[in-house]
Enzyme design. Structure first.
Site, PDB file in Angstrom:
ATOM      1  N   ARG A  28      75.516 -13.479  72.488  1.00 32.11           N
ATOM      2  CA  ARG A  28      74.085 -13.595  72.814  1.00 32.11           C
ATOM      3  C   ARG A  28      73.219 -13.182  71.633  1.00 32.11           C
ATOM      4  NH1 ARG A  28      74.452 -11.656  79.140  1.00 32.11           N
ATOM      5  NH2 ARG A  28      75.362 -13.638  79.835  1.00 32.11           N
ATOM      6  N   GLU A  40      82.241 -19.996  74.709  1.00 32.21           N
ATOM      7  CA  GLU A  40      82.332 -20.651  76.022  1.00 32.21           C
ATOM      8  C   GLU A  40      83.760 -21.081  76.344  1.00 32.21           C
ATOM      9  OE1 GLU A  40      80.303 -20.660  78.401  1.00 32.21           O
ATOM     10  OE2 GLU A  40      78.544 -19.900  77.349  1.00 32.21           O
ATOM     11  N   LEU A  83      95.470 -14.520  75.286  1.00 31.13           N
ATOM     12  CA  LEU A  83      94.308 -15.048  76.025  1.00 31.13           C
ATOM     13  C   LEU A  83      94.734 -16.036  77.120  1.00 31.13           C
ATOM     14  CD1 LEU A  83      91.228 -16.030  73.809  1.00 31.13           C
ATOM     15  CD2 LEU A  83      91.304 -14.444  75.704  1.00 31.13           C
ATOM     16  N   GLY A  84      95.901 -16.661  76.933  1.00 35.03           N
ATOM     17  CA  GLY A  84      96.382 -17.608  77.940  1.00 35.03           C
ATOM     18  C   GLY A  84      95.732 -18.980  77.826  1.00 35.03           C
ATOM     19  N   TYR A  85      96.209 -19.894  78.632  1.00 37.06           N
ATOM     20  CA  TYR A  85      95.697 -21.279  78.614  1.00 37.06           C
ATOM     21  C   TYR A  85      95.573 -21.778  77.168  1.00 37.06           C
ATOM     22  CZ  TYR A  85      94.452 -20.260  83.451  1.00 37.06           C
ATOM     23  OH  TYR A  85      94.482 -19.900  84.766  1.00 37.06           O
ATOM     24  N   TYR A 123      80.685 -28.679  82.042  1.00 32.03           N
ATOM     25  CA  TYR A 123      80.179 -27.315  81.959  1.00 32.03           C
ATOM     26  C   TYR A 123      79.954 -26.905  80.490  1.00 32.03           C
ATOM     27  CZ  TYR A 123      79.887 -22.435  81.298  1.00 32.03           C
ATOM     28  OH  TYR A 123      79.443 -21.225  80.825  1.00 32.03           O
ATOM     29  N   ASP A 141      79.199 -23.465  86.202  1.00 31.77           N
ATOM     30  CA  ASP A 141      80.548 -22.891  86.285  1.00 31.77           C
ATOM     31  C   ASP A 141      80.711 -22.245  87.664  1.00 31.77           C
ATOM     32  OD1 ASP A 141      79.135 -20.531  86.161  1.00 31.77           O
ATOM     33  OD2 ASP A 141      80.340 -19.646  84.560  1.00 31.77           O
ATOM     34  N   CYS A 194      75.338 -11.500  92.074  1.00 32.00           N
ATOM     35  CA  CYS A 194      75.826 -12.356  93.163  1.00 32.00           C
ATOM     36  C   CYS A 194      77.340 -12.484  93.007  1.00 32.00           C
ATOM     37  CB  CYS A 194      75.118 -13.713  93.064  1.00 32.00           C
ATOM     38  SG  CYS A 194      75.201 -14.699  94.560  1.00 32.00           S
ATOM     39  N   CYS A 202      72.369  -7.726  96.660  1.00 26.78           N
ATOM     40  CA  CYS A 202      71.187  -8.522  96.993  1.00 26.78           C
ATOM     41  C   CYS A 202      69.881  -7.775  96.703  1.00 26.78           C
ATOM     42  CB  CYS A 202      71.237  -8.954  98.448  1.00 26.78           C
ATOM     43  SG  CYS A 202      72.642 -10.024  98.799  1.00 26.78           S
ATOM     44  N   CYS A 211      66.623 -16.613  99.140  1.00 26.80           N
ATOM     45  CA  CYS A 211      68.067 -16.811  99.346  1.00 26.80           C
ATOM     46  C   CYS A 211      68.362 -16.943 100.838  1.00 26.80           C
ATOM     47  CB  CYS A 211      68.856 -15.649  98.754  1.00 26.80           C
ATOM     48  SG  CYS A 211      70.639 -15.862  98.977  1.00 26.80           S
TER      49      CYS A 211
HETATM   50  N1  ADE Z   1      80.793 -16.949  81.217  1.00 29.09           N
HETATM   51  C1  ADE Z   1      80.677 -18.191  80.742  1.00 29.09           C
HETATM   52  N2  ADE Z   1      79.701 -18.284  79.832  1.00 29.09           N
HETATM   53  C2  ADE Z   1      79.199 -17.043  79.684  1.00 29.09           C
HETATM   54  C3  ADE Z   1      78.192 -16.478  78.859  1.00 29.09           C
HETATM   55  N3  ADE Z   1      77.545 -17.221  77.993  1.00 29.09           N
HETATM   56  N4  ADE Z   1      77.944 -15.157  79.003  1.00 29.09           N
HETATM   57  C4  ADE Z   1      78.642 -14.423  79.885  1.00 29.09           C
HETATM   58  N5  ADE Z   1      79.595 -14.894  80.666  1.00 29.09           N
HETATM   59  C5  ADE Z   1      79.890 -16.189  80.575  1.00 29.09           C
END
Ligand code: ADE
Length: 364
Positions: A28, A40, A83-85, A123, A141, A194, A202, A211
């Site tokens: 971020r 991502e 990490l897998g996959y 996504y 997602d 959530c 909530c 909601c």
């Molecule tokens: N899961 C998928 N994308 C994300 C993001 N940008 N920040 C936090 N969790 C996530």
């Protein structure tokens, strides 16, 4: 006109909440599309806390599209180890080659062009387009599906493509100027407020006022996910075959589950201890001592491995092993640095000696 999925006030409240409450996460701090892409892909099926160190290491080793396209496969798999996959890593590299060849090495600022890249679905294309480029497209997602089905009190099956498509359309109508923050705010809300397991928070939710699930007190019953096929259970007997200084690894085939990774040799079924010496002799080694190790289980998306294991000490001077069998006798000092061993074997990795007492294997 139909009522929007979120009112303008709700979108505003969501963005304000996000600005004030978002977690400080490494991805971020950037809008570099390459970094957003890597984050991502790593975040698919993987917890934020688990991703953080991998993200930093990956970008340090591989800071741009060209470096990724040119990274030797063994290094790529090593960076992904745990990490897998692993198909995610291979697709990243394939996509990097396409970006290099067709987009001059820069991630395309275009949803449909992103969607054409290997490993990038709706996504991920939506997330990169909105977060890195500010393009007004949704990214839906599991977190977002949960938020939307609760806000709407919808019992529709969120695994259905038509349900997802309907919400995609609905979100498209309400995306504000800051499309990237909107995408991340919905993900963040699903991840921190959530929440899927236990009580949703909530009282802290910016969407509480509209909601429907909160009003009806049915949030814990949503979302509805159609029943999945049960996983196939496979029994395995894993062998930790060692002489004093070396451990036997096997390279997996280039296609399929855990393709190209290194593994402890294993066979189908649960074999009794008495069956192990002849099995090991069949591989061309001379067994000296066999000990049972702990059982373990590993869950892949469609398969579960139920493993029993044996540690087998072999004679070091014996040189009858079949090199053509794909087995490798790896010096213990090289195991950790050079061989990507998947987390499926995590329970047994702790028994591996890495040739340096101060060096710990990666815990996954
Ligand atoms: N899961 C998928 N994308 C994300 C993001 N940008 N920040 C936090 N969790 C996530």
């Amino acid at each position: 006109m139909e009522k929007p999925i979120l009112s303008a006030e709700a979108v505003e409240a969501l963005l304000t909440w996000y600005a004030q409450s978002k977690r400080d996460l490494p991805w971020r701090h950037t809008r570099d599309p390459y970094c957003i892409w890597i984050s991502e892909i790593m975040l698919q099926q993987t917890r934020v806390e688990a991703v953080k160190p991998y993200y930093a290491r990956f970008l340090a080793a591989c800071p741009n599209v060209r470096a990724l396209a040119e990274l030797p496969e063994e290094q790529l798999l090593k960076l992904w180890e745990g990490l897998g996959y692993y198909s995610r890593a291979r697709n990243l590299q394939r996509a990097a080659s396409v970006v290099l060849a067709e987009h001059n090495g820069s991630m395309p600022a275009d949803y449909n062009a992103l969607l054409k890249l290997p490993g990038i679905g709706e996504y991920t294309a939506g997330a990169i387009a909105s977060i890195a480029f500010g393009i007004p497209v949704p990214a839906i997602d599991g977190n977002v599906l949960r938020v939307l089905s609760r806000v709407q009190a919808s019992y529709e099956d969120v695994m259905r493509a038509d349900v997802k498509a309907k919400w995609r359309e609905a979100l498209l109508q309400v995306i504000p100027q800051d499309a990237g923050s909107f995408t991340q705010s919905l993900i963040e809300l699903g991840a921190t407020v959530c929440v899927p397991n236990g009580e949703p928070k909530c009282h802290a939710c910016p969407l509480f006022a509209e909601c429907e699930a909160a009003k009806l007190e049915i949030a814990d019953a949503l979302p509805v996910r159609g029943s999945k096929k049960p996983r196939r259970i496979e029994e395995r007997t894993v062998l930790l075959i060692r002489d004093g200084d070396r451990t036997v690894l096997r390279k997996r085939p280039p296609k399929g589950l855990l393709a190209g990774l290194f593994e402890l040799p294993h066979v189908e079924g649960h074999l009794a201890k008495e069956a192990i010496p002849s099995l090991v002799r069949g591989l061309g080694f001379e067994p000296l001592r066999v000990e049972r190790l702990e059982d373990s289980k590993h869950i892949f998306s469609h398969i579960e491995w139920h493993m029993i294991a044996y540690s087998v000490r072999i004679a070091p001077e014996f040189d009858g092993w079949h090199k053509e069998s794909g087995m490798l006798l790896v010096p213990n000092g090289e195991l950790h640095a050079s061989y990507a061993i998947p987390s499926a074997f995590a329970a047994y990795k702790k028994h591996l000696s890495f040739g340096n007492a101060s060096e710990k294997p990666t815990q996954t």
